[in-house]
Design a protein around this motif. Structure first.
Motif, PDB file in Angstrom:
ATOM      1  N   THR A   6       4.365  12.483   4.545  1.00 26.35           N
ATOM      2  CA  THR A   6       4.737  11.098   4.733  1.00 26.35           C
ATOM      3  C   THR A   6       5.751  10.676   3.682  1.00 26.35           C
ATOM      4  O   THR A   6       6.291  11.507   2.945  1.00 26.35           O
ATOM      5  CB  THR A   6       3.482  10.194   4.713  1.00 26.35           C
ATOM      6  OG1 THR A   6       3.849   8.866   5.067  1.00 26.35           O
ATOM      7  CG2 THR A   6       2.810  10.219   3.344  1.00 26.35           C
ATOM      8  N   PHE A   7       6.019   9.377   3.580  1.00 24.32           N
ATOM      9  CA  PHE A   7       7.018   8.859   2.645  1.00 24.32           C
ATOM     10  C   PHE A   7       6.638   7.428   2.278  1.00 24.32           C
ATOM     11  O   PHE A   7       5.730   6.841   2.880  1.00 24.32           O
ATOM     12  CB  PHE A   7       8.420   8.887   3.275  1.00 24.32           C
ATOM     13  CG  PHE A   7       8.560   7.964   4.459  1.00 24.32           C
ATOM     14  CD1 PHE A   7       9.104   6.689   4.321  1.00 24.32           C
ATOM     15  CD2 PHE A   7       8.138   8.359   5.724  1.00 24.32           C
ATOM     16  CE1 PHE A   7       9.217   5.834   5.408  1.00 24.32           C
ATOM     17  CE2 PHE A   7       8.252   7.505   6.816  1.00 24.32           C
ATOM     18  CZ  PHE A   7       8.795   6.246   6.661  1.00 24.32           C
ATOM     19  N   ASN A   8       7.318   6.886   1.296  1.00 23.43           N
ATOM     20  CA  ASN A   8       7.094   5.504   0.874  1.00 23.43           C
ATOM     21  C   ASN A   8       8.242   4.640   1.393  1.00 23.43           C
ATOM     22  O   ASN A   8       9.387   4.824   0.970  1.00 23.43           O
ATOM     23  CB  ASN A   8       7.015   5.414  -0.658  1.00 23.43           C
ATOM     24  CG  ASN A   8       6.572   4.039  -1.131  1.00 23.43           C
ATOM     25  OD1 ASN A   8       6.659   3.046  -0.401  1.00 23.43           O
ATOM     26  ND2 ASN A   8       6.097   3.961  -2.352  1.00 23.43           N
ATOM     27  N   PRO A   9       7.978   3.699   2.297  1.00 22.41           N
ATOM     28  CA  PRO A   9       9.064   2.873   2.835  1.00 22.41           C
ATOM     29  C   PRO A   9       9.731   1.992   1.781  1.00 22.41           C
ATOM     30  O   PRO A   9      10.814   1.463   2.034  1.00 22.41           O
ATOM     31  CB  PRO A   9       8.357   2.032   3.911  1.00 22.41           C
ATOM     32  CG  PRO A   9       6.922   2.036   3.538  1.00 22.41           C
ATOM     33  CD  PRO A   9       6.665   3.344   2.875  1.00 22.41           C
ATOM     34  N   GLN A  10       9.094   1.833   0.617  1.00 21.24           N
ATOM     35  CA  GLN A  10       9.711   1.063  -0.460  1.00 21.24           C
ATOM     36  C   GLN A  10      10.907   1.800  -1.039  1.00 21.24           C
ATOM     37  O   GLN A  10      11.821   1.181  -1.580  1.00 21.24           O
ATOM     38  CB  GLN A  10       8.676   0.808  -1.564  1.00 21.24           C
ATOM     39  CG  GLN A  10       9.037  -0.319  -2.508  1.00 21.24           C
ATOM     40  CD  GLN A  10       8.830  -1.682  -1.880  1.00 21.24           C
ATOM     41  OE1 GLN A  10       7.750  -1.997  -1.431  1.00 21.24           O
ATOM     42  NE2 GLN A  10       9.881  -2.467  -1.826  1.00 21.24           N
ATOM     43  N   ASP A  15       0.814  -1.219   0.000  1.00 18.17           N
ATOM     44  CA  ASP A  15       0.000   0.000   0.000  1.00 18.17           C
ATOM     45  C   ASP A  15       0.846   1.267   0.000  1.00 18.17           C
ATOM     46  O   ASP A  15       0.372   2.336   0.409  1.00 18.17           O
ATOM     47  CB  ASP A  15      -0.954   0.001   1.194  1.00 18.17           C
ATOM     48  CG  ASP A  15      -2.033  -1.063   1.054  1.00 18.17           C
ATOM     49  OD1 ASP A  15      -2.588  -1.188  -0.047  1.00 18.17           O
ATOM     50  OD2 ASP A  15      -2.305  -1.774   2.035  1.00 18.17           O
ATOM     51  N   GLY A  16       2.076   1.154  -0.415  1.00 23.19           N
ATOM     52  CA  GLY A  16       2.929   2.331  -0.542  1.00 23.19           C
ATOM     53  C   GLY A  16       3.182   3.017   0.786  1.00 23.19           C
ATOM     54  O   GLY A  16       3.758   2.437   1.714  1.00 23.19           O
ATOM     55  N   SER A  17       2.725   4.258   0.907  1.00 22.01           N
ATOM     56  CA  SER A  17       3.023   5.070   2.094  1.00 22.01           C
ATOM     57  C   SER A  17       2.091   4.801   3.267  1.00 22.01           C
ATOM     58  O   SER A  17       2.265   5.403   4.328  1.00 22.01           O
ATOM     59  CB  SER A  17       2.954   6.554   1.724  1.00 22.01           C
ATOM     60  OG  SER A  17       1.645   6.906   1.293  1.00 22.01           O
TER      61      SER A  17
END
Length: 630
Positions: free
Chosen positions: A277-281, A166-168
């Motif tokens: 926020t950010f994308n942990p990927q 789910d991205g971010s």
């Protein structure tokens, strides 16, 4: 040459030949001895290196699920392509197949979408290397095509890739992993020993082309895969919270914001979000500042959201009553400490006399200062520390800040009014949400937690047990949380109920009318705090705008804390206008998702209370749509 001389010469030559033969025999005997001892061991070791190889079997990192089994963080296995350049080129050179080598490199380059010249140059530059990774994350189709080439010294190694579908979503909770597969922040870091597992190994026999032939049973040690983590987070509520927080911050051009949603009956965190926020990927695309979970690592001065946590104990200790009337003489109230020192306290609006009930509903700084003077610093300190302020909550996330309440010996005469208005104290949104749960659950101080447990071999959710074969040494907070009745009680049940009822009026006829719902009775408290600029004092243009809320008032299922930092003052800056609407949207959407029944009309205050309230209108309590927010 005479006969005697010739005989001596022949004898010397024979001796020389004999000596030479003896030396050769000694050398041969030494060589045989070497080959039978040290040489044999060296030969065996060399053969072992050529024929056998120890390979690591990486453990699969455990999966993280939300409370309903929705995948939040998983692991997918892909393959890397490696080459033994020395073995590959030696193999073809020995057999004299230079043309075949060039053709093989061309074929491999086409499959990998690389330039043949560059691949050949790389292999030439690394000729002496025995391991060279040339491609990562290959799909099955590509791997099959490479396998069909049947190239010597070419193989695949598995690589586990962390995947966030789910991205971010819930990024600040999950954190992320590094290139080595280990957690860098958030739950991935906190539970890394539990999630990571332990790698295995196998010792394989290979043929001349370095292809695997066999593995002995004693040489195979399977990996211990990581445990699967089950959170208290609800992915749907988390999504709702993130959407509304982002919309609120963007609409008000704020610097940042945080929101926490909890179940007040259990202390379970249902959502915790930060914006931006950010994308942990793709961790490398975000900064450490963006990745910081500010809802629990960045404390701030809360302003008026601290007031319920002073009024509640004051009612509990019978220092005041809801109907007590405070004589507020003007919009500005001057506190005289002595003939040389005084301080002014201001209200946004002047209402005249206010009952304790309305001091909270109208958020009167003057009324709170008068109550603070009556309580005194020792009891103010006792009231706030009783709600856990100044101490970490113990949630299962790294880096939690305990906030700050100065030791009582450091309080001065100015502290009374400062603390009563929510200054000279630092709290986190998580601490505020936890404290507000006290008024939703009847007076108990719950312990926030966000991990329900781990999955056992049968798929059951269980606490982590040191006796389990996959023991990680990590103790889950949820495994030692007592039931609600055994948690610390702050005010008694009646005082908690009184405060909750007063806070309903904040939404009906107080500072948070824009948070009122057509469907549920919401109770809450707004806060608007000037931001300190150090020795320059407090800013007149920078604010922290907050809202604490819960619903349904008759049987609270959710409690929320939303904080928006530095909204654009030209748009709005009061907590009731900035944070309250967004928080109310989260409550409404979440209760709809949870299928919570609609609230009955909120009962009007009793006659005794109603008689002392400012501009009391009983019609407000029988038609929720009468004062609905825009």
């Amino acid at each position: 040459m005479n006969q005697q001389t010739e005989k001596s010469f022949c004898l010397g030559r024979a001796r020389g030949v004999l000596l030479l033969v003896s030396l050769l025999l000694m050398v041969m005997i030494g060589r045989v001895g070497y080959l039978q001892t040290y040489g044999r061991e060296h030969t065996i070791r060399s053969a072992e290196r050529q024929q056998h190889q120890i390979e690591t079997l990486p453990a699969r990192r455990g999966t993280i699920f939300d409370r309903n089994g929705t995948l939040l963080a998983g692991t997918i296995q892909q393959r890397d392509l490696f080459i033994d350049p020395k073995f590959l080129q030696d193999y073809f050179e020995i057999d004299g197949h230079k043309k075949t080598l060039d053709e093989s490199i061309d074929q491999l380059a086409r499959i990998l979408d690389k330039k043949p010249f560059e691949l050949a140059q790389l292999l030439g530059d690394r000729y002496e290397s025995r391991y060279l990774k040339i491609a990562s994350n290959l799909d099955e189709q590509t791997c099959d095509a490479i396998t069909k080439l049947n190239l010597p010294g070419v193989g695949f190694s598995p690589e586990n890739i962390r995947y966030y579908p789910d991205g971010s979503l819930a990024a600040h909770l999950l954190g992320g992993t590094g290139k080595d597969g280990h957690g860098l922040d958030g739950l991935e870091l906190r539970f890394d020993p539990l999630l990571a597992g332990h790698d295995g190994s196998k010792r394989v026999l290979k043929d001349a082309r370095r292809h695997e032939i066999a593995v002995a049973a004693d040489d195979y040690h399977p990996p211990e895969h990581g445990r699967h983590l089950i959170l208290t987070i609800d992915a749907n509520i988390q999504m709702i919270a993130e959407q509304e927080l982002a919309d609120t911050c963007e609409k008000n051009k704020a610097k940042r914001g945080e929101v926490v949603v909890m179940d007040p009956r259990t202390g379970e965190v249902l959502a915790l979000a930060n914006w931006p926020t950010f994308n942990p990927q793709n961790l490398e695309e975000s900064s450490p500042e963006t990745r910081a979970n500010k809802a629990l690592v960045y404390p701030y001065e809360p302003g008026s959201t601290i007031k319920p946590f002073i009024v509640g104990p004051a009612l509990n200790w019978r220092v005041t009553t809801p109907e007590e009337v405070w004589n507020i003489p003007a919009q500005t109230y001057t506190v005289h400490y002595d003939e040389h020192h005084s301080r002014s306290v201001k209200d946004v609006h002047f209402y005249g006399k206010l009952a304790t009930w309305d001091v909270l509903v109208k958020s009167s700084n003057i009324g709170m200062s008068m109550l603070g003077e009556r309580l005194g610093n020792p009891r103010l300190y006792e009231a706030l520390t009783g709600f856990g302020f100044g101490h970490a909550t113990g949630i299962e996330l790294p880096g939690e800040d305990p906030g700050r309440i100065n030791p009582l010996v450091k309080w001065n005469r100015y502290s009374t009014e400062s603390v009563a208005q929510g200054y000279e104290i630092m709290v986190t949104p998580l601490q505020l949400c936890r404290a507000f749960c006290v008024y939703a659950n009847g007076g108990f101080l719950v312990t926030p937690h966000m991990v329900r447990g781990v999955l056992d071999e049968k798929g059951n959710i269980v606490p982590e047990d040191p006796a389990l074969p996959h023991r990680s040494g990590v103790q889950l907070a949820s495994s030692h949380i007592p039931p609600l009745r055994e948690m610390p009680r702050v005010p008694d049940a009646q005082s908690a109920a009184n405060i909750r009822r007063i806070l309903c009026d904040v939404v009906v006829r107080g500072t948070a009318t824009k948070a009122r719902s057509k469907t549920w009775n919401i109770f809450g408290k707004t806060g608007t705090a000037h931001i300190s600029e150090g020795r320059s004092g407090y800013s007149d243009s920078k604010f922290n705008s907050s809202f604490l809320g819960g619903a349904p008032a008759e049987d609270p299922r959710l409690v929320i804390a939303m904080v928006v930092h530095e909204p654009d003052k030209s748009i709005a800056h009061y907590g009731g206008a900035v944070s309250a609407p967004g928080a109310s949207h989260i409550i409404e959407r979440s209760l709809t998702y949870l299928q919570v029944p609609e609230s009955p009309d909120l009962p009007a205050p009793s006659g005794l209370i109603a008689s002392v309230l400012h501009a009391f209108d009983p019609a407000l309590y029988h038609s929720r749509s009468a004062s609905i927010r825009d």
